[in-house]
Design a protein around this motif. Structure first.
Motif, PDB file in Angstrom:
ATOM      1  N   GLY A 220      20.542  -9.734 -27.756  1.00  0.00           N
ATOM      2  CA  GLY A 220      20.673 -10.927 -28.348  1.00  0.00           C
ATOM      3  C   GLY A 220      19.214 -11.661 -28.199  1.00  0.00           C
ATOM      4  N   GLN A 221      18.074 -10.913 -27.814  1.00  0.00           N
ATOM      5  CA  GLN A 221      16.907 -11.671 -27.551  1.00  0.00           C
ATOM      6  C   GLN A 221      15.961 -11.488 -28.650  1.00  0.00           C
ATOM      7  N   PHE A 222      16.448 -10.371 -29.626  1.00  0.00           N
ATOM      8  CA  PHE A 222      15.330 -10.146 -30.576  1.00  0.00           C
ATOM      9  C   PHE A 222      16.140 -10.693 -32.047  1.00  0.00           C
ATOM     10  N   MET A 223      16.100 -11.737 -32.322  1.00  0.00           N
ATOM     11  CA  MET A 223      16.850 -12.232 -33.734  1.00  0.00           C
ATOM     12  C   MET A 223      16.095 -11.426 -34.816  1.00  0.00           C
ATOM     13  N   LEU A 224      16.653 -10.710 -35.331  1.00  0.00           N
ATOM     14  CA  LEU A 224      16.402 -10.378 -36.919  1.00  0.00           C
ATOM     15  C   LEU A 224      16.768 -10.885 -37.868  1.00  0.00           C
ATOM     16  N   ILE A 225      16.634 -10.621 -39.142  1.00  0.00           N
ATOM     17  CA  ILE A 225      17.120 -11.159 -40.381  1.00  0.00           C
ATOM     18  C   ILE A 225      18.540 -10.949 -40.423  1.00  0.00           C
TER      19      ILE A 225
ATOM     20  N   MET B 156      22.682 -14.748 -19.665  1.00  0.00           N
ATOM     21  CA  MET B 156      23.097 -16.055 -20.166  1.00  0.00           C
ATOM     22  C   MET B 156      24.340 -15.768 -21.257  1.00  0.00           C
ATOM     23  N   LEU B 157      24.768 -16.802 -21.437  1.00  0.00           N
ATOM     24  CA  LEU B 157      25.971 -16.689 -22.535  1.00  0.00           C
ATOM     25  C   LEU B 157      25.360 -17.004 -23.917  1.00  0.00           C
ATOM     26  N   ASP B 158      25.704 -15.803 -24.965  1.00  0.00           N
ATOM     27  CA  ASP B 158      25.229 -15.849 -26.048  1.00  0.00           C
ATOM     28  C   ASP B 158      26.407 -17.104 -27.011  1.00  0.00           C
ATOM     29  N   SER B 159      26.106 -18.296 -26.296  1.00  0.00           N
ATOM     30  CA  SER B 159      27.124 -19.130 -27.028  1.00  0.00           C
ATOM     31  C   SER B 159      26.387 -20.570 -26.988  1.00  0.00           C
ATOM     32  N   GLN B 160      26.171 -21.192 -28.058  1.00  0.00           N
ATOM     33  CA  GLN B 160      25.575 -22.253 -28.293  1.00  0.00           C
ATOM     34  C   GLN B 160      25.603 -23.231 -27.244  1.00  0.00           C
ATOM     35  N   ARG B 161      26.875 -23.803 -27.343  1.00  0.00           N
ATOM     36  CA  ARG B 161      27.182 -25.049 -26.610  1.00  0.00           C
ATOM     37  C   ARG B 161      26.898 -24.675 -25.061  1.00  0.00           C
ATOM     38  N   ASP B 162      27.499 -23.668 -24.575  1.00  0.00           N
ATOM     39  CA  ASP B 162      27.391 -23.206 -23.206  1.00  0.00           C
ATOM     40  C   ASP B 162      26.244 -23.173 -22.581  1.00  0.00           C
ATOM     41  N   LEU B 183      18.216 -33.105 -26.316  1.00  0.00           N
ATOM     42  CA  LEU B 183      18.637 -31.545 -26.839  1.00  0.00           C
ATOM     43  C   LEU B 183      17.244 -30.878 -27.192  1.00  0.00           C
ATOM     44  N   GLU B 184      16.264 -31.543 -27.456  1.00  0.00           N
ATOM     45  CA  GLU B 184      14.793 -30.737 -27.733  1.00  0.00           C
ATOM     46  C   GLU B 184      14.452 -30.512 -26.420  1.00  0.00           C
ATOM     47  N   GLU B 185      14.657 -31.243 -25.407  1.00  0.00           N
ATOM     48  CA  GLU B 185      14.226 -31.072 -23.926  1.00  0.00           C
ATOM     49  C   GLU B 185      14.910 -29.766 -23.411  1.00  0.00           C
ATOM     50  N   ALA B 186      16.076 -29.782 -23.602  1.00  0.00           N
ATOM     51  CA  ALA B 186      17.073 -28.722 -23.130  1.00  0.00           C
ATOM     52  C   ALA B 186      16.515 -27.218 -23.870  1.00  0.00           C
ATOM     53  N   GLY B 187      16.129 -27.511 -25.242  1.00  0.00           N
ATOM     54  CA  GLY B 187      15.830 -26.378 -25.757  1.00  0.00           C
ATOM     55  C   GLY B 187      14.552 -25.886 -25.349  1.00  0.00           C
ATOM     56  N   GLU B 188      13.436 -26.776 -24.923  1.00  0.00           N
ATOM     57  CA  GLU B 188      12.157 -26.235 -24.308  1.00  0.00           C
ATOM     58  C   GLU B 188      12.572 -25.657 -23.194  1.00  0.00           C
ATOM     59  N   LEU B 189      13.409 -26.177 -22.242  1.00  0.00           N
ATOM     60  CA  LEU B 189      13.846 -25.520 -21.165  1.00  0.00           C
ATOM     61  C   LEU B 189      14.343 -24.043 -21.153  1.00  0.00           C
ATOM     62  N   LEU B 190      15.012 -23.838 -22.250  1.00  0.00           N
ATOM     63  CA  LEU B 190      15.906 -22.541 -22.498  1.00  0.00           C
ATOM     64  C   LEU B 190      14.636 -21.521 -22.797  1.00  0.00           C
ATOM     65  N   LYS B 191      13.566 -22.085 -23.808  1.00  0.00           N
ATOM     66  CA  LYS B 191      12.366 -21.251 -24.252  1.00  0.00           C
ATOM     67  C   LYS B 191      11.804 -20.759 -22.758  1.00  0.00           C
ATOM     68  N   GLN B 192      11.587 -21.743 -22.020  1.00  0.00           N
ATOM     69  CA  GLN B 192      10.760 -21.235 -20.744  1.00  0.00           C
ATOM     70  C   GLN B 192      11.577 -20.270 -20.018  1.00  0.00           C
ATOM     71  N   ARG B 330      19.894 -25.320 -34.744  1.00  0.00           N
ATOM     72  CA  ARG B 330      18.325 -25.152 -34.978  1.00  0.00           C
ATOM     73  C   ARG B 330      18.059 -24.740 -33.955  1.00  0.00           C
ATOM     74  N   ILE B 331      18.121 -25.645 -32.629  1.00  0.00           N
ATOM     75  CA  ILE B 331      17.679 -25.160 -31.336  1.00  0.00           C
ATOM     76  C   ILE B 331      17.990 -23.993 -30.874  1.00  0.00           C
ATOM     77  N   TRP B 332      19.224 -23.462 -30.788  1.00  0.00           N
ATOM     78  CA  TRP B 332      19.749 -22.368 -30.339  1.00  0.00           C
ATOM     79  C   TRP B 332      18.956 -21.186 -30.987  1.00  0.00           C
ATOM     80  N   THR B 333      18.764 -21.369 -32.503  1.00  0.00           N
ATOM     81  CA  THR B 333      18.081 -20.266 -33.269  1.00  0.00           C
ATOM     82  C   THR B 333      16.785 -20.345 -32.864  1.00  0.00           C
ATOM     83  N   GLU B 334      15.833 -21.210 -32.496  1.00  0.00           N
ATOM     84  CA  GLU B 334      14.428 -21.324 -32.111  1.00  0.00           C
ATOM     85  C   GLU B 334      14.335 -20.578 -30.809  1.00  0.00           C
TER      86      GLU B 334
END
Lengths: 273, 338
Positions: A220-225, B156-162, B183-192, B330-334
């Motif tokens: 799930g880390q490599f999101m593809l199209i 991690m769980l592959d589930s947005q809300r969780d 929410l943005e802040e949480a997104g940043e944290l997940l990216k880190q 959007r955040i989860w996709t990012e």
């Protein structure tokens, strides 16, 4: 008479190919507003945000890498299979086809267990004193999964073209003093191009749209199209955006097929399908 | 062509199953399968059983129509959303006498205040499942999931809300915040965090932890209990700063073709014996008072299955978010496309 035999095919393809395609296009160019359904390019505009372009770019790169690896592995294999000296080529072809009888998902799940930290591959590596391999949930694993699953699509078209090359042409070249390198470069290679072209197309297309391999082997880390489209339809429920991405993908594939077909030799009907 | 078509259609009529049928839509691995055949035998109603893996998945399928389910098993916030969008039928509780066995604590919850639409099935928490052979410190905070020491050993769980929820909790915000900046802040944290994460999974998490493939994982409590039963090195912790408590309930979606059959099924699931069989199998925490009494000591004493009231003090349930959900997506996709 001809018309009558053709009509079931026309009915079939319009019902299951043309209509769904039109629906996809319809969803991609409309948005729901409080006042009703409106014509809009909003969905496409959204796709050209950097984050989604990045996903597209990654899909294309990964698919290209897999296609190149498939070609490097598949071309010699097809030549060996088609070579006359090789009496058991039918058995070998069977071995290439055999895994395809098994469900694609199962085969990918099998890799999941093989590549685990404490999986079979690492157990063997450790037993013979090698460093353990930690490639599960990396891009390497995703590429491995693509190459493994799509290699037969490269080998078979090349094989079917090469095995149809008229032996007398090769013999004639040899009579005229060409060594085996020249025979390969001037005769076999040019004549096998149609097979290579259809092989490349048949590997690239499924590779660029796959979503199962990247989900399972990429963790799930490599999101593809493909994952992005799946997510729009199954989790977000944004059919408009999902359809817009699909339309972009159809265009990408059309362009690449158009590009590839320029290399195709019309007279050699080398396609597998 | 016409002849073939006629034969096929005739075939359908001749062999069509005339038995009464209900369509059930449940989470994967969330029932003792023998219960289904027992229901079929006892009532003569045929069950067509389908599974889903996240609430969003289920919601989109039901909303898209095409398949009409008679019973579904969404979680709290999704029930609220479905009630708000007029997607659920009111249940006739006269047909569900076994409802009396449901613990009062799980009645009249926020998402269904007058208890008209839903019947609790299982409940649980979100927490950290960890392998004591790989983690020798005490786990009591979400911060450990950002510790570089455990690089590539975190699931991690592959589930947005969780997952976004975990980041919100680490930041000390509410799980139900509608504040975009938070929410943005949480997104940043997940990216880190992403470089430290081994994989984002849902169904595989239990097997991976049992096999020792990772040191730490965010899990739903039931998976933790199942995992701990299979590997004694595993332990479960609810971080002190609080977590999410959830309830999965049985509901009847609008458009159900066999509402009475659905009510029979719900009542059947609430009979003491069946509730016990299900609880024994899936190991999530049951809201069924009688079935709970029949459980073994080890599971009753397992803090993952039945946490102390103290551990539950800081918990928060998910609320429906409405339009903010798009931001989540959007955040989860990012995070995932990074």
């Amino acid at each position: 008479m001809k018309k009558a035999t053709l009509s079931p095919y026309i009915l079939w393809s319009s019902l299951f190919i043309i209509v769904p395609l039109l629906l996809v296009v319809y969803y991609s160019v409309t948005i729901e507003t409080p006042e009703g359904i409106e014509l809009s390019l909003e969905n496409f505009k959204k796709f050209f945000e950097p984050i989604y372009l990045k996903v597209l770019w990654r899909s294309i790169i990964l698919a290209l890498i897999s296609t190149v690896i498939c070609l490097i592995l598949g071309y010699p294999a097809a030549l060996i299979l088609a070579g006359k000296s090789f009496k058991r080529s039918n058995t070998l072809i069977m071995l290439f086809m055999l895994p395809m009888w098994m469900n694609f998902l199962l085969r990918t799940y099998a890799w999941l267990t093989l590549l685990e930290k404490n999986g079979l591959v690492n157990m063997i590596f450790q037993a013979i004193g090698l460093q353990p391999l930690n490639i599960l949930y990396t891009e390497t694993a995703v590429i491995l999964g693509m190459v493994y699953n799509f290699l037969p699509f490269m080998v078979l078209p090349i094989y079917s073209v090469v095995s149809k090359i008229d032996r007398s042409i090769i013999e004639a070249a040899e009579d005229l003093g060409a060594n085996s390198l020249i025979v390969f470069l001037r005769i076999i290679l040019p004549l096998s191009i149609p097979g290579v072209v259809s092989g490349i197309t048949m590997v690239f297309m499924p590779a660029v749209t796959t979503f199962v391999i990247s989900r399972l082997l990429g963790g799930g880390q490599f999101m593809l199209i493909g994952n992005l489209i799946e997510q729009q339809f199954l989790f977000v429920g944004d059919w408009g955006f999902g359809s817009a991405i699909s339309v972009v993908m159809i265009l990408v594939i059309l362009v690449s097929i158009g590009f590839m077909s320029r290399f195709e030799n019309e007279e050699q009907g080398g396609r597998l399908w | 062509m016409l002849v073939i078509l006629a034969v096929v259609v005739a075939g359908f009529y001749v062999f069509r199953d005339n038995r009464e049928t209900i369509y059930v839509f449940n989470w994967g691995d969330y029932i003792d399968e023998s219960v289904i055949s027992r229901f079929e035998k006892e009532t003569g109603i045929k069950v067509v059983y389908d599974v889903f893996s996240t609430n969003e998945d289920m919601y989109v399928k039901i909303q898209a129509g095409g398949s009409s389910y008679d019973v579904a098993f969404p979680s709290d916030y999704m029930i609220k959303r479905m009630i708000d969008e007029d997607m659920l039928e009111k249940i006739n509780f006269d047909n569900v006498p076994n409802y009396k066995y449901v613990d009062e604590r799980f009645k009249d919850l926020d998402f269904d205040p007058n208890n008209e639409y839903s019947v609790p099935y299982f409940w649980g928490t979100v927490g950290i499942l960890y392998n004591t052979a790989m983690v020798d410190e005490e786990v009591d905070s979400w911060d450990i999931l950002w510790d570089k020491k455990y690089e590539k050993q975190i699931l991690m769980l592959d589930s947005q809300r969780d997952s976004i929820g975990v980041a919100l909790l680490k930041l000390g915000y509410s799980l139900n915040t509608k504040d975009i900046a938070q929410l943005e802040e949480a997104g940043e944290l997940l990216k880190q965090q992403k470089p430290l994460v081994l994989a984002y999974v849902v169904d595989e998490v239990k097997d991976k932890m049992v096999a020792g493939e990772a040191a730490l994982a965010v899990v739903w409590s039931g998976d933790a209990v199942q995992g701990m039963a299979e590997n004694e090195n595993l332990a479960y912790a609810i971080p002190k700063s609080g977590t999410n408590m959830w309830v999965d309930s049985m509901v009847i979606p609008k458009g159900a073709k066999n509402k009475e059959g659905a009510e029979k099924f719900i009542n059947f699931m609430l009979s003491t014996e069946i509730a016990y069989l299900n609880t024994k199998h899936v190991m999530y925490s049951t809201p069924h008072t009688e079935a709970k009494k029949m459980l073994d000591e080890w599971i009753l004493n397992n803090p993952a299955a039945y946490p102390s009231d103290e551990a539950l003090e800081n918990t928060e349930t998910f609320q429906a978010l409405g339009d903010v959900l798009r931001e989540y997506d959007r955040i989860w996709t990012e995070v995932k496309a990074r």
